[in-house]
Design an enzyme around this catalytic site. Structure first.
Site, PDB file in Angstrom:
ATOM      1  N   GLY A 231      22.115 -49.706  27.249  1.00 47.21           N
ATOM      2  CA  GLY A 231      21.481 -50.096  26.297  1.00 47.21           C
ATOM      3  C   GLY A 231      22.006 -49.921  24.644  1.00 47.21           C
ATOM      4  CG  ASN A 232      21.406 -51.658  21.678  1.00 45.13           C
ATOM      5  OD1 ASN A 232      20.560 -51.534  20.997  1.00 45.13           O
ATOM      6  ND2 ASN A 232      21.666 -52.967  22.066  1.00 45.13           N
ATOM      7  NE  ARG A 233      23.696 -43.614  19.507  1.00 42.42           N
ATOM      8  CZ  ARG A 233      24.852 -43.455  19.818  1.00 42.42           C
ATOM      9  NH1 ARG A 233      25.369 -44.921  19.490  1.00 42.42           N
ATOM     10  NH2 ARG A 233      25.613 -42.707  20.595  1.00 42.42           N
TER      11      ARG A 233
END
Length: 463
Positions: A231-233
């Protein structure tokens, strides 16, 4: 009753008074009520309190100097703030500032913004009793009252000098009550509900009424096994700010919500409840693609603000992948879809030598490009299509390359995630807007709500 404060821009001007520290509580309470707060400070005010404190509380840059603002490129922010403010509060107001305002003088952010704004002006004086009662100061106050300014206080009591008399800064609750009353009266004059409207605009101002808008927000999660994902932030703040602004302008909004920060999500849903946006929650890029393609071409505007994962694992393990150590055998299955396979794991186990885990990735679909191609192939002028690009390094060059690869795109909003205050999860953003005709327009660091408002202005121009 609806929250009259929600989403309103309240500009607070702080001047050179020992009571300046009390403005901290005022700013904090405004933010707690749901207002968007921007702070202006005179040079004298900085002698009493640091702009850093106000910046952290307001979650936005503080304007302290007309010629060398805290945020590079923010030189005219005080003018924009004055024009966009729902209320302008000068607290505390010194005798010097009251004199400037009464006589049309403007050589600092506070006095200059006063001359620009057409919002209600609330003034809370604080000064020595002899200064306050001086005929010149009283004449200035009388002139400002005649011009429509609202005064709160000052109160009579013990002053910083130790003496008692008029000149004491009013309590925060009194100032808040005056601001709230001014906001309600302003709503009534504009034809809106007395209770205000968190999002969705008012009956008098709904420039996007009848428009359909789809906004993607947040990140995506690409599962590796039942426990892990890539995923990402992304917090979802930027996308939800755009959705909220579209709702305030009267649009019918659909939010395709990926993985977002839970607190950010709850704040948006609470504020948007009265406007009843459609919210479709997804997790994977392929799920987001299906939702966007199902309805995207029926929209007037599509804003792709979500941070979609470019890649996903080629195979998915239906069982949690176990840690595999040298000589210990093979771990849980890794499969593509419903199939079964084998692979090495990454979780706990006995001490020993760990085998390397190799995860093969495959590209995810480019949702923005897919929708843009469909728009072009059908020869449709709509939807107005806006993309976001989180980059690092040569921002403009990379963004131009991305714009060239995405047909049908009307605007591309790019930001450098390495720049302080511009990455995932921050309340501010410094973006560069790129147009298909080659124009490049860098914007200064602003709150994400302000970016959303300026972006919606650009979109509205294309209506």
């Amino acid at each position: 009753m609806l929250n009259i404060w929600e989403g309103k821009l309240i500009v607070v001007g702080i001047t050179g008074s020992i009571a300046a520290y009390k403005a901290v509580d005022l700013v904090r309470r405004l933010v707690e009520r749901g207002a968007r707060v921007r702070v202006l400070m005179t040079a004298a005010a900085e002698r009493f309190i640091s702009p850093v404190t106000l910046r952290e509380l307001s979650r936005a840059p503080v304007v302290t100097d007309l010629f060398a603002p805290e945020t590079a490129g923010d030189v005219i922010t005080h003018v924009q703030l004055g024009l966009e403010a729902a209320a302008f509060v000068v607290a505390p107001a010194s005798a010097d500032m009251i004199g400037k305002m009464a006589n049309g003088l403007a050589d600092d952010p506070v006095s200059t913004t006063y001359l620009v704004t057409r919002a209600p002006v609330i003034i809370a004086p604080a000064m020595n009793s002899n200064m306050y009662t001086h005929p010149a100061v009283q004449a200035n106050i009388a002139r400002l009252r005649s011009l429509g300014c609202i005064f709160v206080g000052p109160e009579e009591g013990r002053l910083a000098s130790g003496h008692r008399g008029p000149g004491r800064f009013s309590e925060t609750e009194k100032i808040l009550a005056a601001v709230e009353q001014a906001l309600r009266e302003r709503e009534e004059r504009r034809g809106g509900p007395a209770g205000g409207a968190p999002v969705g605009g008012t009956a008098a101002v709904a420039p996007w009424a009848g428009r359909k808008v789809l906004v993607t927000a947040g990140g995506t999660r690409e599962p590796l096994d039942p426990v892990r994902f890539i995923g990402n932030r992304s917090s979802g703040k930027m996308g939800l700010a755009v959705a909220a602004e579209a709702l305030r302008r009267g649009a019918q909004v659909t939010v395709v919500m990926g993985t977002v920060d839970e607190a950010v999500k709850e704040r948006f849903l609470a504020a948007a409840r009265a406007a009843s946006p459609a919210v479709v929650e997804v997790e994977r890029a392929q799920e987001m693609l299906r939702v966007v393609m199902d309805s995207g071409l029926d929209q007037d505007v599509v804003v792709m603000a979500a941070a979609v994962a470019d890649f996903r694992p080629k195979t998915y393990s239906v069982e949690k992948i176990k840690r595999v150590r040298s000589g210990s055998g093979t771990g849980g299955g890794v499969s593509g879809g419903d199939g079964a396979g084998s692979g090495h794991g990454v979780d706990g186990g006995d001490p020993g030598r760990q085998e390397t885990l190799v995860v093969e990735l495959v590209p995810n679909p480019d949702i923005l490009a897919t929708l843009g191609r469909a728009k072009v192939e059908r020869g449709m002028p709509k939807p107005i299509l806006v993309g976001f690009a989180a980059e690092s390094g040569d921002l403009v060059s990379r963004a131009r390359e991305k714009l060239a690869r995405k047909p049908g795109l009307d605007l591309l909003v790019a930001n450098d995630v390495r720049q302080p205050g511009s990455g995932f999860g921050s309340d501010t953003n410094a973006v560069t807007v790129l147009y298909p005709d080659g124009r490049v327009e860098p914007w200064p660091l602003m709150t994400k709500d302000e970016v959303a408002r300026k972006l919606c202005d650009l979109i509205q121009d294309r209506f």
